[in-house]
Design a protein around this motif. Structure first.
Motif, PDB file in Angstrom:
ATOM      1  N   THR A   1       0.837  -1.198   0.000  1.00  0.00           N
ATOM      2  CA  THR A   1       0.000   0.000   0.000  1.00  0.00           C
ATOM      3  C   THR A   1       0.871   1.246   0.000  1.00  0.00           C
ATOM      4  OG1 THR A   1      -1.736  -1.180   1.201  1.00  0.00           O
ATOM      5  CG2 THR A   1      -1.850   1.217   1.224  1.00  0.00           C
ATOM      6  N   VAL A   2       1.909   1.241   0.827  1.00  0.00           N
ATOM      7  CA  VAL A   2       2.822   2.387   0.892  1.00  0.00           C
ATOM      8  C   VAL A   2       3.527   2.577  -0.446  1.00  0.00           C
ATOM      9  CG1 VAL A   2       4.938   3.257   1.965  1.00  0.00           C
ATOM     10  CG2 VAL A   2       3.138   2.275   3.390  1.00  0.00           C
ATOM     11  N   ARG A   3       3.987   1.479  -1.067  1.00  0.00           N
ATOM     12  CA  ARG A   3       4.685   1.586  -2.357  1.00  0.00           C
ATOM     13  C   ARG A   3       3.796   2.149  -3.452  1.00  0.00           C
ATOM     14  NH1 ARG A   3       6.932  -3.255  -1.069  1.00  0.00           N
ATOM     15  NH2 ARG A   3       5.613  -4.382  -2.513  1.00  0.00           N
ATOM     16  N   ARG A   4       2.489   1.901  -3.386  1.00  0.00           N
ATOM     17  CA  ARG A   4       1.584   2.460  -4.401  1.00  0.00           C
ATOM     18  C   ARG A   4       1.619   3.980  -4.370  1.00  0.00           C
ATOM     19  NH1 ARG A   4      -4.034   0.199  -3.404  1.00  0.00           N
ATOM     20  NH2 ARG A   4      -4.603   1.685  -5.020  1.00  0.00           N
ATOM     21  N   LEU A   5       1.905   4.531  -3.217  1.00  0.00           N
ATOM     22  CA  LEU A   5       1.917   5.985  -3.059  1.00  0.00           C
ATOM     23  C   LEU A   5       3.316   6.575  -3.147  1.00  0.00           C
ATOM     24  CD1 LEU A   5       0.146   8.457  -2.413  1.00  0.00           C
ATOM     25  CD2 LEU A   5       0.613   8.012  -0.014  1.00  0.00           C
ATOM     26  N   LEU A   6       4.296   5.892  -2.566  1.00  0.00           N
ATOM     27  CA  LEU A   6       5.643   6.448  -2.472  1.00  0.00           C
ATOM     28  C   LEU A   6       6.636   5.846  -3.450  1.00  0.00           C
ATOM     29  CD1 LEU A   6       6.011   6.566   1.419  1.00  0.00           C
ATOM     30  CD2 LEU A   6       5.347   8.414  -0.117  1.00  0.00           C
ATOM     31  N   GLY A   7       6.273   4.771  -4.109  1.00  0.00           N
ATOM     32  CA  GLY A   7       7.229   4.096  -4.967  1.00  0.00           C
ATOM     33  C   GLY A   7       8.148   3.220  -4.138  1.00  0.00           C
TER      34      GLY A   7
ATOM     35  N   ASP B   1       9.757  11.733  -7.454  1.00  0.00           N
ATOM     36  CA  ASP B   1       9.186  11.865  -8.792  1.00  0.00           C
ATOM     37  C   ASP B   1       8.036  10.899  -9.064  1.00  0.00           C
ATOM     38  OD1 ASP B   1      10.775   9.630  -8.768  1.00  0.00           O
ATOM     39  OD2 ASP B   1      11.694  10.006 -10.713  1.00  0.00           O
ATOM     40  N   VAL B   2       7.518  10.227  -8.043  1.00  0.00           N
ATOM     41  CA  VAL B   2       6.392   9.320  -8.220  1.00  0.00           C
ATOM     42  C   VAL B   2       5.141  10.159  -8.485  1.00  0.00           C
ATOM     43  CG1 VAL B   2       4.928   7.609  -7.102  1.00  0.00           C
ATOM     44  CG2 VAL B   2       7.388   7.545  -6.763  1.00  0.00           C
ATOM     45  N   LEU B   3       4.451   9.836  -9.561  1.00  0.00           N
ATOM     46  CA  LEU B   3       3.239  10.577  -9.888  1.00  0.00           C
ATOM     47  C   LEU B   3       2.138  10.267  -8.880  1.00  0.00           C
ATOM     48  CD1 LEU B   3       3.125  10.137 -13.760  1.00  0.00           C
ATOM     49  CD2 LEU B   3       3.764  12.181 -12.479  1.00  0.00           C
TER      50      LEU B   3
ATOM     51  N   ALA C   1      -4.807   9.443  -9.033  1.00  0.00           N
ATOM     52  CA  ALA C   1      -5.982  10.277  -9.310  1.00  0.00           C
ATOM     53  C   ALA C   1      -6.729  10.534  -8.000  1.00  0.00           C
ATOM     54  CB  ALA C   1      -6.892   9.564 -10.303  1.00  0.00           C
ATOM     55  N   ALA C   2      -7.553  11.562  -7.975  1.00  0.00           N
ATOM     56  CA  ALA C   2      -8.222  11.999  -6.737  1.00  0.00           C
ATOM     57  C   ALA C   2      -9.029  10.895  -6.065  1.00  0.00           C
ATOM     58  CB  ALA C   2      -9.116  13.196  -7.040  1.00  0.00           C
ATOM     59  N   ASP C   3      -9.804  10.124  -6.833  1.00  0.00           N
ATOM     60  CA  ASP C   3     -10.608   9.067  -6.211  1.00  0.00           C
ATOM     61  C   ASP C   3      -9.735   7.950  -5.664  1.00  0.00           C
ATOM     62  OD1 ASP C   3      -9.937   8.363  -8.822  1.00  0.00           O
ATOM     63  OD2 ASP C   3     -11.749   7.179  -9.132  1.00  0.00           O
ATOM     64  N   GLU C   4      -8.672   7.600  -6.391  1.00  0.00           N
ATOM     65  CA  GLU C   4      -7.748   6.581  -5.895  1.00  0.00           C
ATOM     66  C   GLU C   4      -6.992   7.096  -4.674  1.00  0.00           C
ATOM     67  OE1 GLU C   4      -3.977   3.765  -7.162  1.00  0.00           O
ATOM     68  OE2 GLU C   4      -4.726   5.225  -8.607  1.00  0.00           O
ATOM     69  N   LEU C   5      -6.639   8.390  -4.685  1.00  0.00           N
ATOM     70  CA  LEU C   5      -5.937   8.982  -3.549  1.00  0.00           C
ATOM     71  C   LEU C   5      -6.798   8.932  -2.291  1.00  0.00           C
ATOM     72  CD1 LEU C   5      -3.481  10.475  -2.412  1.00  0.00           C
ATOM     73  CD2 LEU C   5      -4.595  12.612  -3.119  1.00  0.00           C
ATOM     74  N   ALA C   6      -8.072   9.227  -2.428  1.00  0.00           N
ATOM     75  CA  ALA C   6      -8.975   9.177  -1.269  1.00  0.00           C
ATOM     76  C   ALA C   6      -9.070   7.760  -0.716  1.00  0.00           C
ATOM     77  CB  ALA C   6     -10.359   9.696  -1.655  1.00  0.00           C
ATOM     78  N   ALA C   7      -9.173   6.776  -1.589  1.00  0.00           N
ATOM     79  CA  ALA C   7      -9.253   5.380  -1.149  1.00  0.00           C
ATOM     80  C   ALA C   7      -7.931   4.935  -0.524  1.00  0.00           C
ATOM     81  CB  ALA C   7      -9.610   4.472  -2.319  1.00  0.00           C
ATOM     82  N   LEU C   8      -6.826   5.357  -1.113  1.00  0.00           N
ATOM     83  CA  LEU C   8      -5.513   5.002  -0.602  1.00  0.00           C
ATOM     84  C   LEU C   8      -5.264   5.636   0.768  1.00  0.00           C
ATOM     85  CD1 LEU C   8      -3.067   3.362  -1.461  1.00  0.00           C
ATOM     86  CD2 LEU C   8      -2.215   5.360  -2.660  1.00  0.00           C
ATOM     87  N   THR C   9      -5.671   6.878   0.929  1.00  0.00           N
ATOM     88  CA  THR C   9      -5.530   7.565   2.220  1.00  0.00           C
ATOM     89  C   THR C   9      -6.360   6.858   3.285  1.00  0.00           C
ATOM     90  OG1 THR C   9      -5.117   9.672   1.110  1.00  0.00           O
ATOM     91  CG2 THR C   9      -5.788   9.775   3.419  1.00  0.00           C
TER      92      THR C   9
ATOM     93  N   GLY D   1      -2.209  19.963  -3.931  1.00  0.00           N
ATOM     94  CA  GLY D   1      -1.182  19.002  -3.552  1.00  0.00           C
ATOM     95  C   GLY D   1      -1.192  18.655  -2.072  1.00  0.00           C
ATOM     96  N   GLY D   2      -2.041  19.315  -1.303  1.00  0.00           N
ATOM     97  CA  GLY D   2      -2.089  19.074   0.136  1.00  0.00           C
ATOM     98  C   GLY D   2      -2.533  17.669   0.490  1.00  0.00           C
ATOM     99  N   ALA D   3      -3.500  17.136  -0.239  1.00  0.00           N
ATOM    100  CA  ALA D   3      -4.000  15.789   0.029  1.00  0.00           C
ATOM    101  C   ALA D   3      -2.929  14.738  -0.278  1.00  0.00           C
ATOM    102  CB  ALA D   3      -5.260  15.516  -0.776  1.00  0.00           C
ATOM    103  N   VAL D   4      -2.162  14.973  -1.338  1.00  0.00           N
ATOM    104  CA  VAL D   4      -1.089  14.038  -1.695  1.00  0.00           C
ATOM    105  C   VAL D   4       0.006  14.085  -0.632  1.00  0.00           C
ATOM    106  CG1 VAL D   4       0.731  13.525  -3.376  1.00  0.00           C
ATOM    107  CG2 VAL D   4      -1.544  14.158  -4.165  1.00  0.00           C
ATOM    108  N   ALA D   5       0.386  15.285  -0.216  1.00  0.00           N
ATOM    109  CA  ALA D   5       1.424  15.420   0.811  1.00  0.00           C
ATOM    110  C   ALA D   5       0.986  14.750   2.113  1.00  0.00           C
ATOM    111  CB  ALA D   5       1.748  16.892   1.044  1.00  0.00           C
ATOM    112  N   TYR D   6      -0.277  14.925   2.475  1.00  0.00           N
ATOM    113  CA  TYR D   6      -0.807  14.296   3.688  1.00  0.00           C
ATOM    114  C   TYR D   6      -0.754  12.772   3.583  1.00  0.00           C
ATOM    115  CZ  TYR D   6      -4.179  12.844   7.237  1.00  0.00           C
ATOM    116  OH  TYR D   6      -4.794  12.220   8.295  1.00  0.00           O
TER     117      TYR D   6
END
Length: 168
Positions: free
Chosen positions: A21-27, A33-35, A38-46, A97-102
């Motif tokens: 799960t962590v690697r999906r977000l941080l590589g 440079d990990v992209l 998308a917003a819906d995937e980010l919400a589910a991942l968070t 970018g705040g949601a991604v940083a969080y």
């Protein structure tokens, strides 16, 4: 759902799934440079990161409590727990970018707690392939060295992973 989740949809304490799960977000190496997803995937991942933290934190707390009060591993695990609690209480910044940083902060806390859990339980993971090193498998010590010369991450790797080239 993964095979480590019960039919009811609740998560089980599976550090391999947590690392994935962590690697999906941080590589693989917390690469900048990990992209972002998308917003819906980010919400589910968070949400998943928060669930993993809620499951793992009491386990690490219990393991640390078994150690002597002057134990360095206990102190480090409890400090990491405090950081994770602070990050869970915080909210994502409303700036772009705040949601991604969080989510990335949560991911780093989860990765650190997984490391503490594995150390406190004696589980050893290969730093090259992130798979369990079983007692019957040959392994080697490994220090990932930073450009400044210090070890960034030390641990063990499978003997079979020693000559494997990682591509990011």
């Amino acid at each position: 759902m993964t095979g480590t989740e019960a039919e009811s949809g609740t998560l089980t304490l599976d550090t391999t799934v947590m690392r994935k799960t962590v690697r999906r977000l941080l590589g693989p190496d917390d690469a900048a440079d990990v992209l972002p997803p998308a917003a819906d995937e980010l919400a589910a991942l968070t949400a998943r990161l928060r669930e993993h933290l809620a499951l793992l934190m009491p386990a690490v707390d219990q393991l640390a409590a078994r150690l002597p009060s002057n134990s360095i591993p206990r102190y480090c695990a409890l400090a990491c727990l405090g950081e994770a609690r602070q990050k869970l209480r915080a909210a994502p910044s409303p700036v772009p970018g705040g949601a991604v940083a969080y989510a990335r902060r949560l991911g780093r806390s989860l990765a650190a707690l997984v490391d503490h859990h594995e150390r406190l339980t004696g589980v050893m993971m290969c730093l090259a392939c992130d798979q369990l090193i079983r007692e019957d498998e040959e392994s080697r010590p490994y220090d990932q060295v930073s450009p400044s010369g210090g070890a960034v991450r030390s641990g063990r790797i499978h003997a079979r992973c020693a000559n494997t080239v990682r591509r990011h």
